[in-house]
Design an enzyme around this catalytic site. Structure first.
Site, PDB file in Angstrom:
ATOM      1  CG  ASN A 190       2.683   6.126   8.980  1.00 15.06           C
ATOM      2  OD1 ASN A 190       1.946   6.814   9.686  1.00 15.06           O
ATOM      3  ND2 ASN A 190       3.873   5.688   9.383  1.00 15.06           N
ATOM      4  CD  GLU A 191      -1.828   0.211   5.774  1.00 16.97           C
ATOM      5  OE1 GLU A 191      -1.329   0.471   4.665  1.00 16.97           O
ATOM      6  OE2 GLU A 191      -1.893  -0.954   6.238  1.00 16.97           O
ATOM      7  N   PRO A 192      -2.477   4.392   3.342  1.00 18.51           N
ATOM      8  CG  PRO A 192      -2.963   3.509   1.223  1.00 18.51           C
ATOM      9  CD  PRO A 192      -2.587   3.108   2.638  1.00 18.51           C
ATOM     10  CB  THR A 251      -1.743  -3.967   5.280  1.00 16.19           C
ATOM     11  OG1 THR A 251      -1.279  -2.864   4.501  1.00 16.19           O
ATOM     12  CG2 THR A 251      -0.782  -4.250   6.420  1.00 16.19           C
ATOM     13  CB  THR A 273      -0.883   0.056   1.265  1.00 14.04           C
ATOM     14  OG1 THR A 273       0.000   0.055   2.414  1.00 14.04           O
ATOM     15  CG2 THR A 273      -1.818  -1.129   1.365  1.00 14.04           C
TER      16      THR A 273
END
Ligand code: F6R
Length: 249
Positions: free
Chosen positions: A149-151, A168, A143
């Site tokens: 720290n995802e979108p 993830t 991602t």
């Protein structure tokens, strides 16, 4: 542009990074000074940790002056859970070197909801109290996450609880024996926490990482790909194997 170094194998890249870390540790030790390392988990850093353990055993590399801060931890997992990042770090590195247990820091996956904000603020403060991170090690998720720290994570984010992206969670499913066992949330350092490190080194291996590596290095700087913020870091570098680098211009 982020400097990119391409290696024949992950082992070659891991050796190069371990040599850099060893040099940092030894030069600080010679001055009687500590080193603060930011550490990552997952499959990517395994050859790097194996090389550090080898250097400790065979070359006497001491970690007595090292303080570590891990990027993240899954919510709800006790330390002894085999998929917890506490377990991972001890199993793959800390149990085999001479780092002082009191110098090891990971977010807790078991913090009560009412204590969460204080726990995250204390983690940030402890990094600052130790003088900040000298060298932050990273992997990258498909991602584009660094840490978790995802979108949607922009460069103002600090240590906090985050909802894990479904991609993830599905990438983690085999290790957990099914996606239903993968935690839905985690605690992670933020993009701002990572960007504050004086040096950042991201490793990535394999063709599965090639599309996201291309976005991080050559795409726009965007919260949709947290790793793209590293384009703005004054001292960041990507270490790739040939497969992970295969889509770069
Ligand atoms: C781990 C972490 C993650 C991983 C990423 C890649 O502490 O913060 O960003 O680095 O998910 O995982 P692997 O290395 O298993 O492909």
């Amino acid at each position: 542009m982020i400097p990119v170094k391409v290696f024949d194998t992950p082992q070659d890249a891991a050796k190069s990074l371990a040599a850099e870390v060893a040099e940092l540790i030894r030069s600080r030790a010679a001055e009687g000074k500590p080193v603060v390392l930011g550490l990552a988990t997952g499959a990517t850093p395994l050859p790097f940790y194996a090389e550090l353990v080898r250097m400790h055993r065979e070359e006497g590399l001491s970690f007595a002056n090292v303080t570590s801060f891990n990027l993240d931890e899954y919510s709800g997992l006790p330390r002894e859970h085999p998929e917890s990042y506490w377990y991972f770090m001890h199993h793959n590195l800390f149990d085999h070197i001479d780092i002082k247990p009191e110098n090891v820091n990971l977010p807790s996956g078991l913090v009560a909801p009412e204590d969460l904000d204080a726990h995250c603020a204390a983690y940030e403060q402890k990094i600052k109290d130790c003088g900040g991170i000298d060298l932050q090690i990273l992997g990258i998720g498909r991602t584009g996450h660094i840490g978790f720290n995802e979108p949607g994570s922009d460069d103002s984010t600090i240590t906090r609880k985050i909802q894990l992206d479904e991609l993830t969670r599905s990438d983690a499913a085999p290790a957990f024996g099914g996606i239903e066992n993968v935690p839905k949330t985690a605690i992670t350092m933020g993009v701002a926490t990572i960007m504050a490190a004086r040096r950042v080194v991201l490793m990535a291996w394999g063709a599965k990482k090639a599309p996201i590596v291309k976005k991080a290095v050559e795409g726009p700087v965007t919260s949709e790909v947290a790793a793209s913020y590293l384009q703005k870091h004054p001292n960041a570098c990507f270490l790739l194997d040939k497969e992970a680098a295969s889509e770069l211009q």
